[in-house]
Design a protein around this motif. Structure first.
Motif, PDB file in Angstrom:
ATOM      1  N   ARG A  27       0.916  -1.165  -0.097  1.00  0.00           N
ATOM      2  CA  ARG A  27      -0.020   0.104  -0.038  1.00  0.00           C
ATOM      3  C   ARG A  27       0.875   1.248   0.095  1.00  0.00           C
ATOM      4  N   ALA A  28       2.140   1.089   0.411  1.00  0.00           N
ATOM      5  CA  ALA A  28       2.858   2.271   0.436  1.00  0.00           C
ATOM      6  C   ALA A  28       4.472   1.929   0.173  1.00  0.00           C
ATOM      7  N   TYR A  29       5.593   2.713  -0.200  1.00  0.00           N
ATOM      8  CA  TYR A  29       6.513   2.531  -0.429  1.00  0.00           C
ATOM      9  C   TYR A  29       7.514   3.665  -0.135  1.00  0.00           C
ATOM     10  N   LEU A  30       8.679   3.487   0.163  1.00  0.00           N
ATOM     11  CA  LEU A  30       9.693   4.337   0.541  1.00  0.00           C
ATOM     12  C   LEU A  30      11.143   3.986   0.336  1.00  0.00           C
ATOM     13  N   ALA A  31      12.027   5.031  -0.391  1.00  0.00           N
ATOM     14  CA  ALA A  31      13.285   4.507  -0.477  1.00  0.00           C
ATOM     15  C   ALA A  31      14.174   5.762  -0.164  1.00  0.00           C
ATOM     16  N   LEU A  32      15.265   5.272   0.310  1.00  0.00           N
ATOM     17  CA  LEU A  32      16.617   6.108   0.735  1.00  0.00           C
ATOM     18  C   LEU A  32      17.704   5.915   0.074  1.00  0.00           C
ATOM     19  N   VAL A  33      18.228   6.552  -0.711  1.00  0.00           N
ATOM     20  CA  VAL A  33      19.138   6.680  -1.601  1.00  0.00           C
ATOM     21  C   VAL A  33      20.567   7.326  -1.190  1.00  0.00           C
ATOM     22  N   HIS A  34      21.554   6.861  -1.512  1.00  0.00           N
ATOM     23  CA  HIS A  34      22.909   7.247  -0.982  1.00  0.00           C
ATOM     24  C   HIS A  34      23.178   8.344  -1.796  1.00  0.00           C
ATOM     25  N   MET A  35      23.514   9.565  -1.229  1.00  0.00           N
ATOM     26  CA  MET A  35      24.132  10.799  -2.043  1.00  0.00           C
ATOM     27  C   MET A  35      25.380  10.346  -2.590  1.00  0.00           C
ATOM     28  N   VAL A  36      25.759  11.116  -3.859  1.00  0.00           N
ATOM     29  CA  VAL A  36      27.265  10.838  -3.987  1.00  0.00           C
ATOM     30  C   VAL A  36      27.894  11.791  -3.312  1.00  0.00           C
ATOM     31  N   GLU A  37      27.450  13.139  -2.746  1.00  0.00           N
ATOM     32  CA  GLU A  37      28.119  13.943  -1.914  1.00  0.00           C
ATOM     33  C   GLU A  37      26.982  14.711  -1.218  1.00  0.00           C
ATOM     34  N   PRO A  38      27.221  14.884   0.003  1.00  0.00           N
ATOM     35  CA  PRO A  38      28.204  14.484   1.036  1.00  0.00           C
ATOM     36  C   PRO A  38      28.127  12.998   1.294  1.00  0.00           C
ATOM     37  N   ARG A  39      29.297  12.402   1.392  1.00  0.00           N
ATOM     38  CA  ARG A  39      29.188  10.853   1.862  1.00  0.00           C
ATOM     39  C   ARG A  39      28.545  10.701   3.135  1.00  0.00           C
ATOM     40  N   GLY A  40      27.718   9.739   3.060  1.00  0.00           N
ATOM     41  CA  GLY A  40      27.184   9.291   4.374  1.00  0.00           C
ATOM     42  C   GLY A  40      25.841  10.090   4.384  1.00  0.00           C
ATOM     43  N   TRP A  41      25.332  10.675   3.470  1.00  0.00           N
ATOM     44  CA  TRP A  41      23.850  11.469   3.477  1.00  0.00           C
ATOM     45  C   TRP A  41      23.120  10.653   2.546  1.00  0.00           C
ATOM     46  N   TYR A  42      22.029  10.942   2.593  1.00  0.00           N
ATOM     47  CA  TYR A  42      20.671  10.163   1.903  1.00  0.00           C
ATOM     48  C   TYR A  42      19.854  10.955   1.371  1.00  0.00           C
ATOM     49  N   ALA A  43      19.359  10.636   0.281  1.00  0.00           N
ATOM     50  CA  ALA A  43      18.124  11.383  -0.268  1.00  0.00           C
ATOM     51  C   ALA A  43      16.851  10.456  -0.037  1.00  0.00           C
ATOM     52  N   LEU A  44      15.726  11.108   0.350  1.00  0.00           N
ATOM     53  CA  LEU A  44      14.539  10.468   0.765  1.00  0.00           C
ATOM     54  C   LEU A  44      13.719  10.617  -0.651  1.00  0.00           C
ATOM     55  N   ALA A  45      13.609   9.451  -1.432  1.00  0.00           N
ATOM     56  CA  ALA A  45      12.943   9.637  -2.771  1.00  0.00           C
ATOM     57  C   ALA A  45      12.761   8.219  -3.549  1.00  0.00           C
ATOM     58  N   PRO A  46      11.501   7.689  -3.665  1.00  0.00           N
ATOM     59  CA  PRO A  46      10.282   8.632  -3.499  1.00  0.00           C
ATOM     60  C   PRO A  46       9.747   8.122  -2.293  1.00  0.00           C
ATOM     61  N   VAL A  47       8.581   8.601  -1.911  1.00  0.00           N
ATOM     62  CA  VAL A  47       7.619   8.073  -0.865  1.00  0.00           C
ATOM     63  C   VAL A  47       6.222   8.108  -1.757  1.00  0.00           C
ATOM     64  N   ALA A  48       5.863   6.867  -1.785  1.00  0.00           N
ATOM     65  CA  ALA A  48       4.570   6.538  -2.810  1.00  0.00           C
ATOM     66  C   ALA A  48       3.546   5.853  -1.872  1.00  0.00           C
ATOM     67  N   VAL A  49       2.081   6.312  -2.000  1.00  0.00           N
ATOM     68  CA  VAL A  49       1.128   5.516  -1.255  1.00  0.00           C
ATOM     69  C   VAL A  49       0.125   5.561  -2.461  1.00  0.00           C
ATOM     70  N   ALA A  50      -0.358   4.203  -2.521  1.00  0.00           N
ATOM     71  CA  ALA A  50      -1.548   3.641  -3.259  1.00  0.00           C
ATOM     72  C   ALA A  50      -2.557   4.841  -3.167  1.00  0.00           C
ATOM     73  N   PRO A  51      -3.053   5.201  -4.521  1.00  0.00           N
ATOM     74  CA  PRO A  51      -4.190   6.052  -4.666  1.00  0.00           C
ATOM     75  C   PRO A  51      -5.328   5.693  -3.578  1.00  0.00           C
ATOM     76  N   GLY A  52      -5.869   4.621  -3.458  1.00  0.00           N
ATOM     77  CA  GLY A  52      -6.939   4.382  -2.641  1.00  0.00           C
ATOM     78  C   GLY A  52      -6.626   4.379  -1.131  1.00  0.00           C
ATOM     79  N   SER A  53      -5.385   4.407  -0.755  1.00  0.00           N
ATOM     80  CA  SER A  53      -4.785   4.578   0.721  1.00  0.00           C
ATOM     81  C   SER A  53      -4.428   5.834   1.025  1.00  0.00           C
ATOM     82  N   GLN A  54      -4.368   6.764   0.168  1.00  0.00           N
ATOM     83  CA  GLN A  54      -3.724   8.219   0.533  1.00  0.00           C
ATOM     84  C   GLN A  54      -4.626   8.662   1.667  1.00  0.00           C
ATOM     85  N   GLY A  55      -3.955   9.659   2.468  1.00  0.00           N
ATOM     86  CA  GLY A  55      -4.519  10.273   3.445  1.00  0.00           C
ATOM     87  C   GLY A  55      -4.858   9.567   4.625  1.00  0.00           C
TER      88      GLY A  55
END
Length: 156
Positions: free
Chosen positions: A54-82
């Motif tokens: 019903r929902a998904y989330l990813a943490l992605v390694h940043m190239v710089e700065p090392r040890g940092w992450y990008a939160l992308a994407p966060v997705a929720v099924a249309p029928g489960s949003q809100g």
């Protein structure tokens, strides 16, 4: 509902959920490219009792700065949003993250999870800073000075 790490058998359902949530295939292609490029740090899903994602989330390694992450994407099924499912995943991810996390999106939404636009003000980013927020597990001192370099599939 159960939060668990994504597995390879989840990739098809995840792609369909992301396409439905964003009403286009771009983000699902991004996730696939991030996996192929070995940029994924962690992926989580929130599944119901029938194991439907019903929902998904990813943490992605940043190239710089090392040890940092990008939160992308966060997705929720249309029928489960809100229903707070995306928020549950964000809280779960931030509870275990070891370094700073950058997110692009609505500051009013992400600040409720501890992200700060102010703490991101000194970052140099290929994306607009007014929609860039930073989460730090233990913020100290002045906001960090850093140049953000995202994984190649982000195209920045």
């Amino acid at each position: 509902m159960t939060i668990r790490p994504a597995t390879a058998s989840d990739y098809g359902p995840i792609a369909r959920l992301i396409e439905a949530a964003f009403a286009r295939p771009d983000e699902a292609r991004l996730v696939e490219a991030l996996r192929l490029g070995k940029a994924m740090a962690r992926e989580w899903v929130l599944a119901n009792d029938k194991e439907e994602i019903r929902a998904y989330l990813a943490l992605v390694h940043m190239v710089e700065p090392r040890g940092w992450y990008a939160l992308a994407p966060v997705a929720v099924a249309p029928g489960s949003q809100g229903l707070g499912l995306g928020g549950r995943l964000i809280h779960a991810a931030l509870d275990v993250v070891e370094g700073p996390v950058v997110v692009l999106g609505d500051p009013d939404y992400y600040t409720r999870f501890g992200f700060s636009v102010g703490r991101a003000a000194n970052l140099v980013s290929p994306y607009p800073l007014d929609v860039t927020a930073l989460y730090e597990p233990a913020p100290t001192g002045s906001p960090p000075l850093a140049r953000l370099v995202y994984a190649t599939p982000f195209g920045a």
